[in-house]
Motif scaffolding. Structure first.
Motif, PDB file in Angstrom:
ATOM      1  N   ASP A   1       0.847  -1.188   0.000  1.00  0.00           N
ATOM      2  CA  ASP A   1       0.000   0.000   0.000  1.00  0.00           C
ATOM      3  C   ASP A   1       0.881   1.236   0.000  1.00  0.00           C
ATOM      4  N   LEU A   2       0.356   2.316  -0.603  1.00  0.00           N
ATOM      5  CA  LEU A   2       0.960   3.630  -0.478  1.00  0.00           C
ATOM      6  C   LEU A   2      -0.142   4.569  -0.005  1.00  0.00           C
ATOM      7  N   SER A   3       0.047   5.146   1.168  1.00  0.00           N
ATOM      8  CA  SER A   3      -0.945   6.056   1.733  1.00  0.00           C
ATOM      9  C   SER A   3      -0.358   7.456   1.817  1.00  0.00           C
ATOM     10  N   PHE A   4      -1.227   8.466   1.637  1.00  0.00           N
ATOM     11  CA  PHE A   4      -0.777   9.854   1.662  1.00  0.00           C
ATOM     12  C   PHE A   4      -1.901  10.743   2.173  1.00  0.00           C
ATOM     13  N   GLN A   5      -1.562  11.715   3.004  1.00  0.00           N
ATOM     14  CA  GLN A   5      -2.519  12.674   3.561  1.00  0.00           C
ATOM     15  C   GLN A   5      -2.086  14.079   3.154  1.00  0.00           C
ATOM     16  N   TYR A   6      -3.001  14.813   2.495  1.00  0.00           N
ATOM     17  CA  TYR A   6      -2.707  16.185   2.076  1.00  0.00           C
ATOM     18  C   TYR A   6      -3.472  17.149   2.977  1.00  0.00           C
ATOM     19  N   SER A   7      -2.772  18.182   3.475  1.00  0.00           N
ATOM     20  CA  SER A   7      -3.416  19.104   4.421  1.00  0.00           C
ATOM     21  C   SER A   7      -3.052  20.562   4.164  1.00  0.00           C
ATOM     22  N   ASP A   8      -2.563  20.885   2.942  1.00  0.00           N
ATOM     23  CA  ASP A   8      -2.150  22.264   2.653  1.00  0.00           C
ATOM     24  C   ASP A   8      -3.240  23.113   2.014  1.00  0.00           C
ATOM     25  N   CYS A   9      -4.353  22.523   1.618  1.00  0.00           N
ATOM     26  CA  CYS A   9      -5.435  23.325   1.049  1.00  0.00           C
ATOM     27  C   CYS A   9      -5.985  24.276   2.113  1.00  0.00           C
ATOM     28  N   GLY A  10      -6.292  25.495   1.697  1.00  0.00           N
ATOM     29  CA  GLY A  10      -6.847  26.478   2.614  1.00  0.00           C
ATOM     30  C   GLY A  10      -5.810  27.288   3.355  1.00  0.00           C
ATOM     31  N   LYS A  11      -4.522  27.005   3.163  1.00  0.00           N
ATOM     32  CA  LYS A  11      -3.484  27.758   3.874  1.00  0.00           C
ATOM     33  C   LYS A  11      -3.173  29.097   3.190  1.00  0.00           C
ATOM     34  N   ALA A  12      -3.454  29.204   1.892  1.00  0.00           N
ATOM     35  CA  ALA A  12      -3.168  30.453   1.177  1.00  0.00           C
ATOM     36  C   ALA A  12      -4.342  31.415   1.336  1.00  0.00           C
ATOM     37  N   ALA A  13      -4.057  32.659   1.712  1.00  0.00           N
ATOM     38  CA  ALA A  13      -5.114  33.667   1.856  1.00  0.00           C
ATOM     39  C   ALA A  13      -5.778  33.918   0.505  1.00  0.00           C
ATOM     40  N   GLY A  14      -7.110  33.923   0.486  1.00  0.00           N
ATOM     41  CA  GLY A  14      -7.858  34.192  -0.733  1.00  0.00           C
ATOM     42  C   GLY A  14      -7.982  33.001  -1.657  1.00  0.00           C
ATOM     43  N   GLU A  15      -7.604  31.817  -1.200  1.00  0.00           N
ATOM     44  CA  GLU A  15      -7.668  30.631  -2.050  1.00  0.00           C
ATOM     45  C   GLU A  15      -9.115  30.281  -2.386  1.00  0.00           C
ATOM     46  N   THR A  16      -9.360  29.990  -3.648  1.00  0.00           N
ATOM     47  CA  THR A  16     -10.701  29.589  -4.090  1.00  0.00           C
ATOM     48  C   THR A  16     -10.732  28.177  -4.659  1.00  0.00           C
ATOM     49  N   ALA A  17      -9.576  27.614  -5.011  1.00  0.00           N
ATOM     50  CA  ALA A  17      -9.514  26.252  -5.543  1.00  0.00           C
ATOM     51  C   ALA A  17      -8.189  25.623  -5.150  1.00  0.00           C
ATOM     52  N   CYS A  18      -8.240  24.340  -4.841  1.00  0.00           N
ATOM     53  CA  CYS A  18      -7.026  23.620  -4.428  1.00  0.00           C
ATOM     54  C   CYS A  18      -7.111  22.203  -4.980  1.00  0.00           C
ATOM     55  N   HIS A  19      -6.103  21.797  -5.746  1.00  0.00           N
ATOM     56  CA  HIS A  19      -6.076  20.468  -6.350  1.00  0.00           C
ATOM     57  C   HIS A  19      -4.694  19.838  -6.144  1.00  0.00           C
ATOM     58  N   TRP A  20      -4.667  18.532  -6.050  1.00  0.00           N
ATOM     59  CA  TRP A  20      -3.399  17.820  -5.892  1.00  0.00           C
ATOM     60  C   TRP A  20      -3.544  16.395  -6.415  1.00  0.00           C
ATOM     61  N   ARG A  21      -2.405  15.757  -6.681  1.00  0.00           N
ATOM     62  CA  ARG A  21      -2.401  14.391  -7.201  1.00  0.00           C
ATOM     63  C   ARG A  21      -1.099  13.713  -6.786  1.00  0.00           C
ATOM     64  N   ILE A  22      -1.162  12.455  -6.409  1.00  0.00           N
ATOM     65  CA  ILE A  22       0.013  11.642  -6.115  1.00  0.00           C
ATOM     66  C   ILE A  22       0.213  10.650  -7.248  1.00  0.00           C
ATOM     67  N   ASP A  23       1.422  10.608  -7.804  1.00  0.00           N
ATOM     68  CA  ASP A  23       1.787   9.643  -8.836  1.00  0.00           C
ATOM     69  C   ASP A  23       2.982   8.831  -8.361  1.00  0.00           C
ATOM     70  N   VAL A  24       2.972   7.534  -8.640  1.00  0.00           N
ATOM     71  CA  VAL A  24       4.095   6.652  -8.334  1.00  0.00           C
ATOM     72  C   VAL A  24       4.593   6.084  -9.655  1.00  0.00           C
ATOM     73  N   GLY A  25       5.873   6.272  -9.952  1.00  0.00           N
ATOM     74  CA  GLY A  25       6.415   5.804 -11.223  1.00  0.00           C
ATOM     75  C   GLY A  25       7.835   5.322 -11.084  1.00  0.00           C
ATOM     76  N   LEU A  26       8.415   4.888 -12.200  1.00  0.00           N
ATOM     77  CA  LEU A  26       9.794   4.396 -12.252  1.00  0.00           C
ATOM     78  C   LEU A  26      10.620   5.312 -13.137  1.00  0.00           C
ATOM     79  N   ALA A  27      11.697   5.861 -12.591  1.00  0.00           N
ATOM     80  CA  ALA A  27      12.675   6.565 -13.416  1.00  0.00           C
ATOM     81  C   ALA A  27      13.517   5.492 -14.097  1.00  0.00           C
ATOM     82  N   PRO A  28      13.496   5.406 -15.454  1.00  0.00           N
ATOM     83  CA  PRO A  28      14.180   4.304 -16.137  1.00  0.00           C
ATOM     84  C   PRO A  28      15.685   4.310 -15.965  1.00  0.00           C
ATOM     85  N   GLU A  29      16.274   5.464 -15.736  1.00  0.00           N
ATOM     86  CA  GLU A  29      17.713   5.563 -15.516  1.00  0.00           C
ATOM     87  C   GLU A  29      17.932   6.288 -14.205  1.00  0.00           C
ATOM     88  N   GLY A  30      18.905   5.796 -13.401  1.00  0.00           N
ATOM     89  CA  GLY A  30      19.137   6.390 -12.093  1.00  0.00           C
ATOM     90  C   GLY A  30      19.549   7.845 -12.164  1.00  0.00           C
TER      91      GLY A  30
END
Length: 271
Positions: free
Chosen positions: A58-87
């Motif tokens: 499992d990979l679990s993640f908690q996002y809690s930064d929405c609403g921290k910016a004054a005057g914010e009207t929209a907040c979006h986020w996404r977590i992606d897990v991938g493989l970098a093919p070369e180190g």
């Protein structure tokens, strides 16, 4: 746990590339391990022999930064897990082969991937990347703003040890530069004179102790300084004797001396 910024430094990339080129070509299974990163955790991460396959429970993640910016009207986020093919490739990259994505999320909340598996190419060097994409939009002082970007939260090298690339570099440097071992200084043999002031013991060797027109204590002090320091005491001169001992005499007063030599040898002017 190492927190990665938006990109690796060029020095880190060069060092990592060198590390991967010198890594063993055949790798054994590794894990399972739990890897914590800012806001989340990868549970039971493991790879098989080769490695040709990896997985995590499992990979679990908690996002809690929405609403921290004054005057914010929209907040979006996404977590992606991938493989970098070369180190040596930048880990935060939208082009990395995708293993799992949370999809776009609005507002604060938590996501969980559940069990995931992924193929590996069978040689060392691939890096598992956890990426956060976030945007915050709103109005501030009569104007609109939009902040955000791509951030690497975690990177794990798919190798014999499931560790971060930076940890791998640090371990290689430490292993290549072991702490210096400093040998203790050699012990100086003691110089002792018996109560009769006639026999001197230097380490395990016994010498006959002779002095002229000097008190026993003065003679002992002068002989000790000359023997232990290897130099003549202040105001005196010293010279080795054929007997294997030494004579030290006061400058300008050759008959005021202290001398020690092996037993059985007797100086013509000794008392």
């Amino acid at each position: 746990m190492t927190v990665l910024g938006k990109v690796f430094s060029r020095a880190a990339l060069v060092a990592l590339g060198s590390l991967l080129l010198t890594a063993a070509p055949a790798l054994g299974a590794a894990g399972p391990v739990d890897r914590a990163f800012p806001g989340g955790t990868i549970s039971q991460l493991a790879i098989n022999d080769g490695p040709t396959e990896g997985w995590f429970a499992d990979l679990s993640f908690q996002y809690s930064d929405c609403g921290k910016a004054a005057g914010e009207t929209a907040c979006h986020w996404r977590i992606d897990v991938g493989l970098a093919p070369e180190g040596a490739e930048l880990c935060p990259s939208a082009s990395n082969p995708l293993i799992w994505s949370s999809g776009e999320q609005s507002g604060n909340g938590a996501v969980s991937s559940g069990p995931q598996s992924f193929g590996l190419r069978g040689t060392p060097g691939q890096v598992l990347c956890v990426l956060l994409t976030r945007t915050s939009e709103g109005e501030w002082e009569g104007g609109k703003f939009k902040n955000g970007g791509l951030e690497g939260l975690e990177a794990v090298l798919m190798g014999p040890e499931l560790i971060s690339p930076i940890e791998a570099i640090e371990r290689k440097i430490i292993n290549a530069s072991p702490a210096a071992s400093v040998a203790p200084p050699p012990l100086q043999p003691s110089f002792r004179v018996d109560s009769s002031c006639r026999r001197a013991t230097v380490g395990n060797a016994v010498y006959v102790f002779v002095y002229r027109q000097l008190g026993c204590r003065k003679a002992k002090d002068l002989a000790s300084m000359a023997h232990l320091s290897g130099t003549a005491p202040n105001g005196y001169r010293c010279a080795a004797r054929a007997s294997g001992g030494m004579r030290c005499w006061r400058r300008g007063h050759p008959r005021k001396y202290v001398e020690w030599h092996v037993p059985g040898w007797r100086a013509a002017d000794s008392t």
